[in-house]
Design a protein around this motif. Structure first.
Motif, PDB file in Angstrom:
ATOM      1  N   PHE A  57       0.827  -1.202   0.000  1.00 16.84           N
ATOM      2  CA  PHE A  57       0.000   0.000   0.000  1.00 16.84           C
ATOM      3  C   PHE A  57       0.864   1.256   0.000  1.00 16.84           C
ATOM      4  N   SER A  58       1.922   1.235   0.816  1.00 15.06           N
ATOM      5  CA  SER A  58       2.808   2.395   0.875  1.00 15.06           C
ATOM      6  C   SER A  58       3.476   2.646  -0.464  1.00 15.06           C
ATOM      7  N   ASP A  59       3.916   1.576  -1.110  1.00 12.85           N
ATOM      8  CA  ASP A  59       4.608   1.723  -2.390  1.00 12.85           C
ATOM      9  C   ASP A  59       3.668   2.142  -3.517  1.00 12.85           C
ATOM     10  N   MET A  60       2.366   1.854  -3.395  1.00 11.92           N
ATOM     11  CA  MET A  60       1.430   2.334  -4.414  1.00 11.92           C
ATOM     12  C   MET A  60       1.452   3.860  -4.482  1.00 11.92           C
ATOM     13  N   ARG A  61       1.719   4.510  -3.339  1.00 11.70           N
ATOM     14  CA  ARG A  61       1.923   5.952  -3.372  1.00 11.70           C
ATOM     15  C   ARG A  61       3.402   6.234  -3.606  1.00 11.70           C
ATOM     16  N   THR A  62       4.153   5.148  -3.910  1.00 13.46           N
ATOM     17  CA  THR A  62       5.560   5.163  -4.328  1.00 13.46           C
ATOM     18  C   THR A  62       6.445   5.973  -3.394  1.00 13.46           C
ATOM     19  N   ASN A  63       6.191   5.784  -2.106  1.00 12.47           N
ATOM     20  CA  ASN A  63       7.049   6.408  -1.096  1.00 12.47           C
ATOM     21  C   ASN A  63       7.321   7.867  -1.410  1.00 12.47           C
ATOM     22  N   VAL A  64       6.289   8.563  -1.790  1.00  9.60           N
ATOM     23  CA  VAL A  64       6.306  10.001  -2.052  1.00  9.60           C
ATOM     24  C   VAL A  64       6.863  10.350  -3.425  1.00  9.60           C
ATOM     25  N   ASP A  65       8.025   9.861  -3.748  1.00 10.50           N
ATOM     26  CA  ASP A  65       8.779  10.352  -4.894  1.00 10.50           C
ATOM     27  C   ASP A  65       8.043  10.183  -6.209  1.00 10.50           C
ATOM     28  N   GLY A  66       7.553   8.980  -6.459  1.00 10.19           N
ATOM     29  CA  GLY A  66       6.978   8.692  -7.764  1.00 10.19           C
ATOM     30  C   GLY A  66       5.725   9.474  -8.072  1.00 10.19           C
ATOM     31  N   ILE A  67       4.854   9.650  -7.079  1.00  9.73           N
ATOM     32  CA  ILE A  67       3.581  10.316  -7.355  1.00  9.73           C
ATOM     33  C   ILE A  67       3.797  11.767  -7.761  1.00  9.73           C
ATOM     34  N   VAL A  68       4.869  12.390  -7.239  1.00 11.69           N
ATOM     35  CA  VAL A  68       5.188  13.754  -7.648  1.00 11.69           C
ATOM     36  C   VAL A  68       5.520  13.788  -9.128  1.00 11.69           C
ATOM     37  N   TRP A  69       6.403  12.880  -9.567  1.00 11.64           N
ATOM     38  CA  TRP A  69       6.784  12.861 -10.978  1.00 11.64           C
ATOM     39  C   TRP A  69       5.595  12.543 -11.864  1.00 11.64           C
ATOM     40  N   TYR A  70       4.768  11.586 -11.449  1.00 11.36           N
ATOM     41  CA  TYR A  70       3.597  11.204 -12.246  1.00 11.36           C
ATOM     42  C   TYR A  70       2.679  12.400 -12.480  1.00 11.36           C
ATOM     43  N   HIS A  71       2.350  13.121 -11.424  1.00 10.53           N
ATOM     44  CA  HIS A  71       1.443  14.250 -11.561  1.00 10.53           C
ATOM     45  C   HIS A  71       2.112  15.426 -12.276  1.00 10.53           C
ATOM     46  N   THR A 285       3.673  12.789  11.028  1.00  7.65           N
ATOM     47  CA  THR A 285       4.550  12.280  12.079  1.00  7.65           C
ATOM     48  C   THR A 285       5.443  11.179  11.530  1.00  7.65           C
ATOM     49  N   SER A 286       6.734  11.266  11.778  1.00 11.87           N
ATOM     50  CA  SER A 286       7.678  10.235  11.342  1.00 11.87           C
ATOM     51  C   SER A 286       7.304   8.901  11.977  1.00 11.87           C
ATOM     52  N   PRO A 287       7.413   7.778  11.237  1.00 12.91           N
ATOM     53  CA  PRO A 287       8.086   7.619   9.946  1.00 12.91           C
ATOM     54  C   PRO A 287       7.182   7.804   8.736  1.00 12.91           C
ATOM     55  N   ASP A 288       5.922   8.202   8.950  1.00 13.72           N
ATOM     56  CA  ASP A 288       5.069   8.462   7.799  1.00 13.72           C
ATOM     57  C   ASP A 288       5.524   9.758   7.131  1.00 13.72           C
ATOM     58  N   VAL A 289       4.906  10.079   6.000  1.00 10.28           N
ATOM     59  CA  VAL A 289       5.363  11.202   5.194  1.00 10.28           C
ATOM     60  C   VAL A 289       4.208  12.145   4.919  1.00 10.28           C
ATOM     61  N   VAL A 290       4.541  13.330   4.458  1.00  9.25           N
ATOM     62  CA  VAL A 290       3.511  14.321   4.142  1.00  9.25           C
ATOM     63  C   VAL A 290       3.114  14.206   2.674  1.00  9.25           C
ATOM     64  N   ASN A 291       2.001  14.815   2.350  1.00 10.81           N
ATOM     65  CA  ASN A 291       1.512  14.870   0.973  1.00 10.81           C
ATOM     66  C   ASN A 291       2.537  15.632   0.124  1.00 10.81           C
ATOM     67  N   PRO A 292       3.176  14.957  -0.837  1.00 10.63           N
ATOM     68  CA  PRO A 292       4.244  15.605  -1.597  1.00 10.63           C
ATOM     69  C   PRO A 292       3.751  16.577  -2.654  1.00 10.63           C
ATOM     70  N   LEU A 293       2.427  16.581  -2.911  1.00 11.64           N
ATOM     71  CA  LEU A 293       1.874  17.506  -3.899  1.00 11.64           C
ATOM     72  C   LEU A 293       1.391  18.806  -3.259  1.00 11.64           C
ATOM     73  N   PHE A 294       1.372  18.842  -1.933  1.00  6.70           N
ATOM     74  CA  PHE A 294       0.994  20.076  -1.260  1.00  6.70           C
ATOM     75  C   PHE A 294       2.077  21.134  -1.487  1.00  6.70           C
ATOM     76  N   GLN A 295       1.633  22.341  -1.764  1.00  9.84           N
ATOM     77  CA  GLN A 295       2.556  23.462  -1.939  1.00  9.84           C
ATOM     78  C   GLN A 295       1.937  24.699  -1.306  1.00  9.84           C
ATOM     79  N   ALA A 296       2.702  25.362  -0.486  1.00  9.30           N
ATOM     80  CA  ALA A 296       2.200  26.559   0.190  1.00  9.30           C
ATOM     81  C   ALA A 296       1.879  27.646  -0.830  1.00  9.30           C
ATOM     82  N   ARG A 297       0.908  28.478  -0.506  1.00  6.92           N
ATOM     83  CA  ARG A 297       0.540  29.588  -1.377  1.00  6.92           C
ATOM     84  C   ARG A 297       1.737  30.516  -1.593  1.00  6.92           C
TER      85      ARG A 297
END
Length: 478
Positions: A57-71, A285-297
């Protein structure tokens, strides 16, 4: 994710199969502090399978990195966003098709997404192999683990095939040190369908409870919709099958009936808002990760994602989906000759979930199937379905559609609604390409897309190149 995510990270050291090179590489580990690959491939315990499931399940979101490149890749090429770098011009020259050199097949844009989604695919494969080679769980439990593995691998392959398109993809990767050759696109789509269909059969035989913990994003939390049971997870599997089916239907000799067949087992008819569906969830909270597509205004960092100017230009005056972007209050100076006055504001915080697939996508897939020629065509129903989405966002067509409207007009409306309902979700570029309508990305009244402020002409990239590592592997292993 939950506490088992910590153990999944440890077990993830077993299944990390790539170091930036070919998908088919595999790490050999011998560390007493971490589980070995052999320990899970032979008579794995239920606890080990649960850790592998969590890692899958974690890797389906590709440990953050991949989903950023995909989008970012699909979004920039499909003119949904600009990805503007302060110094690296490749975000413009490669993604916006500038110049005669073409898309470089040996840089981070062509390799990182391939590495991460291929690694995710490898994790799913290891879960499937471990499940098949153990006697320590029941047959019903095995079917649950296998269904997850097959659905996850199919998802990863669909992302890769969307980006590689007619370059094709490897299908046979059973032996990571001797994989099959890259196969044609239609063969890849058929292989993905087989995985999803096999996963559906496994879910039908998996009893009433899945044997592994699921992330909270599969509880949905809206109108009682849940995907936590075999019957519920089957709806996710069939929703992804419908997304795949529309790609197959657009090919020569394709059938839109396949789309409707898949949708019949999905959550299209479940109660709840159009936005219900499974989600990738994130924690701060570590060791989980934040939404990598979030970007501050008003972000002004080294790489900034902003809305493509055409989003605001083309949206209907009353369309409430304008809320997916927001005007910057601090201007971003042009980068490589491109600029935008709007931020992307899809995610309110850095722990907001990212949708995997939503009900409104399913409704619009059904509308497309009913609008297209064939025995399944039902223009009246297509109009009803597309209008149900348009009404929800106060975005009805200025000239109302009717059952006697030309199918081309109905399809035009479906594409408009998909553009704004699925904004920056990896679908627009794929939609226009499969329907031979990439010319919609041209500047109105012209035959080409935009020109930069520095007078550089952009073009539309049809597919990403086969990564250099994959080409080199086949050269070294004929």
């Amino acid at each position: 994710m939950n506490k088992t995510f910590i153990r999944a990270l440890l077990l993830g050291s077993v299944v990390a199969s790539l170091s930036g090179c070919s998908y088919v590489e595999i790490n050999k580990l011998d560390d007493p502090n971490f589980p070995t690959l052999a320990s899970v491939l032979t008579n794995a315990t239920k606890q080990q399978l649960d850790y592998l499931a969590t890692g899958t399940f974690s890797d389906m979101r590709t440990n953050v990195d991949g989903i950023v490149w995909y989008h970012q890749l699909t979004g920039a090429i499909g003119r949904e966003v600009y990805v503007l770098a302060g110094s690296d011009s490749r975000y413009a020259t490669n993604l916006l098709g500038i110049g005669t050199a073409g898309f470089d097949n040996n840089n981070f844009l062509s390799g990182r997404y391939y590495t991460t989604y291929s690694s995710s695919r490898r994790t799913a494969r290891i879960l499937a192999q471990s499940t098949a080679n153990t006697s320590l769980v029941t047959d019903e439990q095995k079917r649950g683990y296998l269904a997850l593995a097959k659905t996850a691998e199919a998802y990863d392959m669909m992302v890769l095939s969307d980006l590689q398109y007619e370059n094709g993809l490897r299908i046979d990767v059973t032996d990571p040190l001797k994989p099959g050759k890259i196969r044609a696109y239609d063969d890849v789509l058929a292989a993905i369908k087989a995985l999803l269909d096999d996963g559906a059969k496994d879910l039908a035989a998996a009893g009433t409870a899945l044997p592994f913990p699921l992330p909270s994003g599969y509880a949905a939390g809206t109108a009682g919709v849940s995907f936590l049971t075999p019957a519920g997870f089957l709806k996710v599997n069939r929703a992804l099958a419908a997304r795949l089916a529309v790609r197959r239907a657009s090919r020569p000799n394709g059938s839109y009936q396949e789309v409707l067949d898949a949708l019949s087992g999905s959550f299209i008819n479940d109660a709840g808002a159009l936005t219900i569906g499974p989600r990738f969830t994130y924690g701060g909270t570590s060791p989980d990760v934040v939404n990598p597509l979030f970007q501050a205004r008003n972000f002004t960092g080294s790489v900034v994602t902003v809305a493509h100017p055409s989003f605001r230009r083309d949206i209907r005056a009353t369309d409430t989906r304008i809320s997916k972007i927001a005007a910057r209050t601090a201007a971003l100076p042009p980068r490589q000759g491109f600029s935008s006055a709007d931020d992307v504001v899809l995610y309110a915080t850095n722990t907001s979930p990212i949708p995997i697939i939503k009900k409104e996508e399913l409704v619009l897939l059904s509308a497309e199937a009913h609008a297209m020629p064939g025995p399944q065509q039902n223009l009246a129903l297509a109009v009803t379905e597309v209008n149900s989405v348009a009404t929800a966002y106060d975005a009805l067509r200025p000239t109302p559609l009717t059952a006697t409207s030309p199918s081309a007009d109905i399809l035009d409306e479906i594409l408009y609604q998909r553009r704004y309902s699925l904004f920056f979700e990896g679908q627009r570029w794929v939609d226009l390409r499969r329907l031979n309508q990439l010319n919609r990305l041209n500047v109105p009244g012209t035959s080409l897309p935009e020109v930069s402020s520095t007078n550089l002409q952009t073009t539309i990239v049809r597919q990403l190149p086969i990564p250099f590592a994959e080409v080199a592997w086949d050269v070294a292993n004929p």
